[in-house]
Design an enzyme around this catalytic site. Structure first.
Site, short mmCIF file in Angstrom:
data_model
loop_
_atom_site.label_atom_id
_atom_site.label_comp_id
_atom_site.label_asym_id
_atom_site.label_seq_id
_atom_site.Cartn_x
_atom_site.Cartn_y
_atom_site.Cartn_z
N ASP A 1 36.58 46.76 51.54
CA ASP A 1 36.68 46.43 49.78
C ASP A 1 34.98 46.17 48.57
O ASP A 1 34.76 47.41 47.36
CB ASP A 1 36.74 45.09 49.59
CG ASP A 1 37.19 44.46 47.41
OD1 ASP A 1 36.23 43.99 47.28
OD2 ASP A 1 38.37 44.41 47.65
N TRP B 1 39.64 44.45 45.54
CA TRP B 1 40.79 45.59 45.73
C TRP B 1 41.24 45.33 46.83
O TRP B 1 42.50 45.74 46.79
CB TRP B 1 39.34 46.54 45.84
CG TRP B 1 38.71 47.23 44.38
CD1 TRP B 1 37.83 47.13 45.05
CD2 TRP B 1 39.66 46.89 43.26
NE1 TRP B 1 36.76 47.07 43.90
CE2 TRP B 1 37.89 47.51 42.98
CE3 TRP B 1 40.37 47.23 42.84
CZ2 TRP B 1 37.53 47.29 41.35
CZ3 TRP B 1 40.46 47.25 41.10
CH2 TRP B 1 39.61 47.48 40.60
N ASP B 2 40.65 44.82 48.42
CA ASP B 2 41.55 43.98 49.39
C ASP B 2 43.87 43.67 48.33
O ASP B 2 44.30 43.58 48.78
CB ASP B 2 41.27 43.17 49.92
CG ASP B 2 40.44 43.60 50.84
OD1 ASP B 2 40.39 45.57 51.53
OD2 ASP B 2 39.41 44.11 51.53
N LEU B 3 42.60 42.32 47.67
CA LEU B 3 44.05 41.06 46.70
C LEU B 3 45.18 42.24 46.46
O LEU B 3 46.29 42.37 46.59
CB LEU B 3 44.11 40.50 45.91
CG LEU B 3 42.72 39.06 47.20
CD1 LEU B 3 42.10 38.69 46.52
CD2 LEU B 3 43.37 38.77 48.33
#
Length: 400
Positions: free
Chosen positions: A130, A157-159
């Site tokens: 991320d 961005w991970d989430l």
């Protein structure tokens, strides 16, 4: 917890944030998510924050409501068991490499209608995190006031990739129901990041202007919004998103005449134009700094709440954890004292609320290998003797 996905079984082989988030969201809506890890735990099993006993609070919250199978994936027999589980179940979430023993092509040889959702770094398979993707799309050069880049600590961005992967899984399953066809959906963090930038107008903006957006500190781009400090030193964020809120804000602070004077001097009207309020912030901000700086925070809250002005004082995460609205009285949380760490604290369940259904409490995360015997028996039909042999040989791990 809700049971909207009751009856849907998913195999998850993943680590860190994005891929486990996809499985978590499915589990919170009732899917049976079976996380398969290396015996003893994968690379994220002890990721911080951890307790004094080195139990990861991160891991046990990203993996709530899941089941755990532990296999020695360094051994061919362990890898074959994972392949067999994926082929038996038919739905697979992973962030393992696109090539190798968990490639979709390899797995689909034994299950033509397999649905695989693969979270990746870059589309070509190059690894990324991320925080490296975020700097690549330019956001750290837009935050703060410069000249150094400012990284944020939220793995956005991970989430977003995890949420998109959960959506993509259900979309691919629906297609399979209609056509009988399986598919692999690849969700690269880099594409989620730059695609989001584009969806928010950022790519069009910088190409149209042939320039980067100026750094604004805590000022909200294109709106009247910024942090201000009250007389008693409370820093508060104020954001105006409607014309009614603007009228109410200046009336609440007694600034109607002062703002009118700025309008007359500059030949503009702020009443119905967000952009003008932003463009002329150099003249407006000092007026609001003085007016808000003359009020204690409690008095400002009373005035703003009566006027429908959107505001929020800055808080620490510890403040938020003790906040009754955010946590204490929030129905998404339930008391949890069955955590692998042994700690008791409020646990989050599904974020969405369905008024027509009864919300169930958040479930705990499993221990590594807690469901190995159950799942391998049910899904693969392994006998108790075969499972015992695999446990004794170290191919299967069980919770201790």
């Amino acid at each position: 917890m809700y049971n909207l996905l009751d009856g849907l079984r998913i195999i998850e082989a993943s680590s860190f944030v994005a891929s486990p988030t996809a499985g978590l969201y499915c589990a919170q809506f009732g899917a049976e998510v079976i996380r398969v890890d290396q015996v003893g735990g994968g690379p994220d099993y002890h990721r911080w924050p951890v307790t004094e006993a080195n139990d990861s609070l991160y891991w046990e919250n990203l993996n709530r409501a899941k089941k755990s199978v532990a296999l020695d994936l360094t051994q061919p027999e362990g890898r074959e068991l994972l392949q067999a589980l994926v082929q038996s179940v038919g739905q697979f979430i992973t962030n393992f490499p696109a090539d190798g023993f968990l490639s979709h092509a390899t797995l689909a040889e034994g299950r033509q209608d397999l649905v695989t959702v693969r979270v990746m770094g870059w589309p070509d398979g190059t690894p990324a995190l991320d925080y490296t993707v975020n700097n690549a799309v330019g956001y750290p050069m837009m935050t703060g006031i410069g000249p150094e880049p400012v990284n944020h600590v939220l793995p956005a961005w991970d989430l977003l990739s995890g949420a998109y992967a959960a959506f993509a899984l259900l979309a691919a399953i629906r297609r399979r129901e209609q056509t009988g066809l399986g598919s692999e959906v690849r969700v690269p963090l880099s594409d989620v990041a730059i695609g989001t930038v584009a969806n928010l107008g950022g790519v069009a903006e910088v190409l149209h202007n042939n320039a980067n957006r100026s750094r604004l500190g805590n000022t909200v781009y294109g709106l009247f919004g910024r942090d201000f400090v009250t007389k008693d030193g409370v820093r508060t964020m104020i954001v105006v998103v409607t014309h009614r809120q603007w009228a109410n804000l200046i009336a609440a602070l007694g600034l109607t005449d002062a703002v009118g004077a700025v309008e007359a001097e500059r030949g503009v009207s702020f009443a119905k134009d967000d952009g003008l309020r932003f463009e002329h912030r150099d003249a407006l901000f000092p007026l609001f700094e003085a007016a808000i700086g003359a009020l204690d925070h409690a008095a400002m809250v009373t005035v703003f709440d009566a006027a429908g002005v959107v505001h929020s004082a800055y808080k620490t995460m510890l403040d938020a954890a003790h906040d009754s609205c955010l946590v204490g009285d929030n129905p998404i949380f339930s008391a949890s004292d069955a955590n692998p760490s042994g700690l008791a604290y409020p646990a989050a369940g599904a974020f969405g609320t369905i008024p027509q259904l009864q919300r169930a409490d958040a479930k705990p995360a499993p221990r590594n290998g807690q469901h190995s015997e159950e799942i391998l028996s049910e899904a693969l039909g392994l006998s108790s003797g075969e499972i015992a042999r695999l446990i004794d040989s170290g191919i299967i791990g069980i919770a201790k």
